[in-house]
Design a protein around this motif. Structure first.
Motif, mmCIF file in Angstrom:
data_model
loop_
_atom_site.group_PDB
_atom_site.id
_atom_site.type_symbol
_atom_site.label_atom_id
_atom_site.label_comp_id
_atom_site.label_asym_id
_atom_site.label_seq_id
_atom_site.Cartn_x
_atom_site.Cartn_y
_atom_site.Cartn_z
ATOM 1 N N PRO A 195 0.870 -1.247 -0.057
ATOM 2 C CA PRO A 195 0.128 -0.031 -0.065
ATOM 3 C C PRO A 195 0.930 1.360 -0.074
ATOM 4 C CG PRO A 195 -0.704 -1.584 1.865
ATOM 5 C CD PRO A 195 0.679 -2.130 1.381
ATOM 6 N N ALA A 196 0.351 2.253 -0.650
ATOM 7 C CA ALA A 196 1.180 3.634 -0.750
ATOM 8 C C ALA A 196 1.154 4.447 0.461
ATOM 9 C CB ALA A 196 0.473 4.588 -1.909
ATOM 10 N N ASN A 197 0.230 4.043 1.566
ATOM 11 C CA ASN A 197 0.087 4.932 2.698
ATOM 12 C C ASN A 197 0.202 6.337 2.366
ATOM 13 O OD1 ASN A 197 0.221 5.449 5.647
ATOM 14 N ND2 ASN A 197 2.323 5.373 5.785
ATOM 15 N N LEU A 198 -0.557 6.715 1.547
ATOM 16 C CA LEU A 198 -0.558 7.936 0.916
ATOM 17 C C LEU A 198 -1.977 8.794 0.987
ATOM 18 C CD1 LEU A 198 1.027 10.384 -0.639
ATOM 19 C CD2 LEU A 198 0.596 9.022 -2.684
ATOM 20 N N GLY A 199 -2.049 9.962 1.283
ATOM 21 C CA GLY A 199 -3.641 10.613 1.033
ATOM 22 C C GLY A 199 -3.356 11.580 -0.048
ATOM 23 N N GLN A 200 -4.281 12.210 -0.411
ATOM 24 C CA GLN A 200 -4.577 13.350 -1.328
ATOM 25 C C GLN A 200 -5.299 14.571 -0.668
ATOM 26 O OE1 GLN A 200 -2.897 13.335 -4.381
ATOM 27 N NE2 GLN A 200 -2.245 11.360 -3.834
ATOM 28 N N PHE A 201 -5.113 15.567 -1.200
ATOM 29 C CA PHE A 201 -6.051 17.073 -0.959
ATOM 30 C C PHE A 201 -6.104 17.790 -1.880
ATOM 31 C CE2 PHE A 201 -6.210 21.438 0.621
ATOM 32 C CZ PHE A 201 -7.212 21.391 1.270
ATOM 33 N N PHE A 202 -7.165 18.317 -2.339
ATOM 34 C CA PHE A 202 -7.367 19.162 -3.329
ATOM 35 C C PHE A 202 -8.272 20.355 -2.809
ATOM 36 C CE2 PHE A 202 -7.306 14.885 -4.888
ATOM 37 C CZ PHE A 202 -6.369 15.087 -5.828
ATOM 38 N N MET A 203 -7.886 21.616 -3.341
ATOM 39 C CA MET A 203 -8.344 22.533 -3.096
ATOM 40 C C MET A 203 -8.754 23.602 -4.315
ATOM 41 S SD MET A 203 -7.188 25.876 -0.788
ATOM 42 C CE MET A 203 -6.745 24.882 0.603
ATOM 43 N N ALA A 204 -9.958 24.028 -4.587
ATOM 44 C CA ALA A 204 -10.149 24.927 -5.560
ATOM 45 C C ALA A 204 -10.319 26.300 -5.301
ATOM 46 C CB ALA A 204 -11.474 24.546 -6.154
ATOM 47 N N LEU A 205 -9.681 27.291 -5.783
ATOM 48 C CA LEU A 205 -9.796 28.745 -5.407
ATOM 49 C C LEU A 205 -10.076 29.644 -6.649
ATOM 50 C CD1 LEU A 205 -6.264 29.133 -3.661
ATOM 51 C CD2 LEU A 205 -8.563 28.894 -2.787
ATOM 52 N N ASN A 206 -10.625 30.546 -6.403
ATOM 53 C CA ASN A 206 -11.178 31.619 -7.618
ATOM 54 C C ASN A 206 -10.013 32.710 -7.989
ATOM 55 O OD1 ASN A 206 -12.098 33.395 -9.454
ATOM 56 N ND2 ASN A 206 -14.239 33.728 -8.133
ATOM 57 N N PRO A 207 -9.088 32.531 -8.909
ATOM 58 C CA PRO A 207 -8.040 33.493 -8.962
ATOM 59 C C PRO A 207 -8.495 35.054 -8.945
ATOM 60 C CG PRO A 207 -8.015 31.880 -10.797
ATOM 61 C CD PRO A 207 -9.270 31.547 -9.936
ATOM 62 N N ALA A 208 -9.771 35.310 -9.282
ATOM 63 C CA ALA A 208 -10.257 36.521 -9.395
ATOM 64 C C ALA A 208 -10.254 37.369 -7.943
ATOM 65 C CB ALA A 208 -11.737 36.646 -9.943
ATOM 66 N N VAL A 209 -10.168 36.312 -6.869
ATOM 67 C CA VAL A 209 -10.245 37.089 -5.654
ATOM 68 C C VAL A 209 -8.869 37.611 -5.256
ATOM 69 C CG1 VAL A 209 -11.957 35.498 -4.638
ATOM 70 C CG2 VAL A 209 -9.716 35.130 -4.421
ATOM 71 N N PHE A 210 -7.748 37.514 -6.180
ATOM 72 C CA PHE A 210 -6.428 37.873 -5.764
ATOM 73 C C PHE A 210 -6.173 39.006 -6.370
ATOM 74 C CE2 PHE A 210 -6.230 33.292 -5.076
ATOM 75 C CZ PHE A 210 -5.616 33.294 -3.761
ATOM 76 N N GLY A 211 -7.188 39.795 -7.212
ATOM 77 C CA GLY A 211 -7.161 40.896 -7.771
ATOM 78 C C GLY A 211 -7.001 40.981 -9.378
ATOM 79 N N GLU A 212 -7.269 41.899 -9.699
ATOM 80 C CA GLU A 212 -7.241 42.095 -11.339
ATOM 81 C C GLU A 212 -5.894 42.081 -11.785
ATOM 82 O OE1 GLU A 212 -8.216 45.889 -14.350
ATOM 83 O OE2 GLU A 212 -9.362 45.655 -12.436
ATOM 84 N N GLY A 213 -5.893 41.295 -13.017
ATOM 85 C CA GLY A 213 -4.636 40.955 -13.542
ATOM 86 C C GLY A 213 -3.820 39.852 -12.983
ATOM 87 N N PHE A 214 -4.436 39.195 -12.048
ATOM 88 C CA PHE A 214 -3.592 37.903 -11.337
ATOM 89 C C PHE A 214 -3.091 36.988 -12.394
ATOM 90 C CE2 PHE A 214 -3.578 33.699 -9.599
ATOM 91 C CZ PHE A 214 -3.060 33.907 -8.565
ATOM 92 N N GLN A 215 -4.221 36.561 -13.425
ATOM 93 C CA GLN A 215 -3.727 35.466 -14.375
ATOM 94 C C GLN A 215 -2.659 35.972 -15.241
ATOM 95 O OE1 GLN A 215 -7.709 34.477 -15.947
ATOM 96 N NE2 GLN A 215 -7.463 32.602 -14.993
ATOM 97 N N ASP A 216 -2.369 36.961 -15.539
ATOM 98 C CA ASP A 216 -1.496 37.626 -16.343
ATOM 99 C C ASP A 216 -0.183 37.769 -15.472
ATOM 100 O OD1 ASP A 216 -3.140 37.977 -18.721
ATOM 101 O OD2 ASP A 216 -3.353 40.113 -18.008
ATOM 102 N N ARG A 217 -0.218 38.010 -14.094
ATOM 103 C CA ARG A 217 0.772 38.084 -13.439
ATOM 104 C C ARG A 217 1.560 36.689 -13.154
ATOM 105 N NH1 ARG A 217 -2.467 41.394 -10.462
ATOM 106 N NH2 ARG A 217 -2.471 40.081 -8.764
ATOM 107 N N MET A 218 0.348 35.817 -13.083
ATOM 108 C CA MET A 218 0.838 34.406 -12.828
ATOM 109 C C MET A 218 1.412 33.617 -13.926
ATOM 110 S SD MET A 218 1.282 32.029 -10.628
ATOM 111 C CE MET A 218 0.249 32.593 -9.101
#
Length: 102
Positions: free
Chosen positions: A15-38
């Protein structure tokens, strides 16, 4: 805890003895132009000199996009025999039809 998780060359019979965690975030909450900066940040990271033994610098998502391309080129996902065996056992336990393979 990392010492208890199998490494890059795992014994797939255990067995892998491993778990997973996933989180979804809305990039728009980080301010205008976030996707371009990223995008600029990721491009700059990819242009860095790779460490010894590495072909290139990867950023989050690069390995996944590469794996997706590989699956598309191969006509699907290639499963390890241990995964197929475990999925068939699980299907039997749950009383559902097993996965269909091509």
């Amino acid at each position: 805890y990392q010492r208890r998780v199998r490494g890059a060359n795992p014994d797939l019979t255990q067995p892998a003895n491993l778990g997973q965690f996933f989180m979804a975030l809305n990039p728009a909450v980080f301010g205008e132009g976030f996707q371009d900066r990223m995008q600029q940040f990721m491009d700059e990271q990819r242009e860095l000199e790779p460490v010894d033994g590495a072909e290139k610098v990867l950023v989050a998502g690069d390995p996944e996009r590469s794996a997706e391309r590989s699956c598309l080129e191969q006509g699907g996902i290639l499963y390890h025999p241990a995964m197929i065996r475990d999925m068939e056992k699980l299907a039997k336990k749950l009383g559902v039809p097993p996965m269909k393979y091509i």
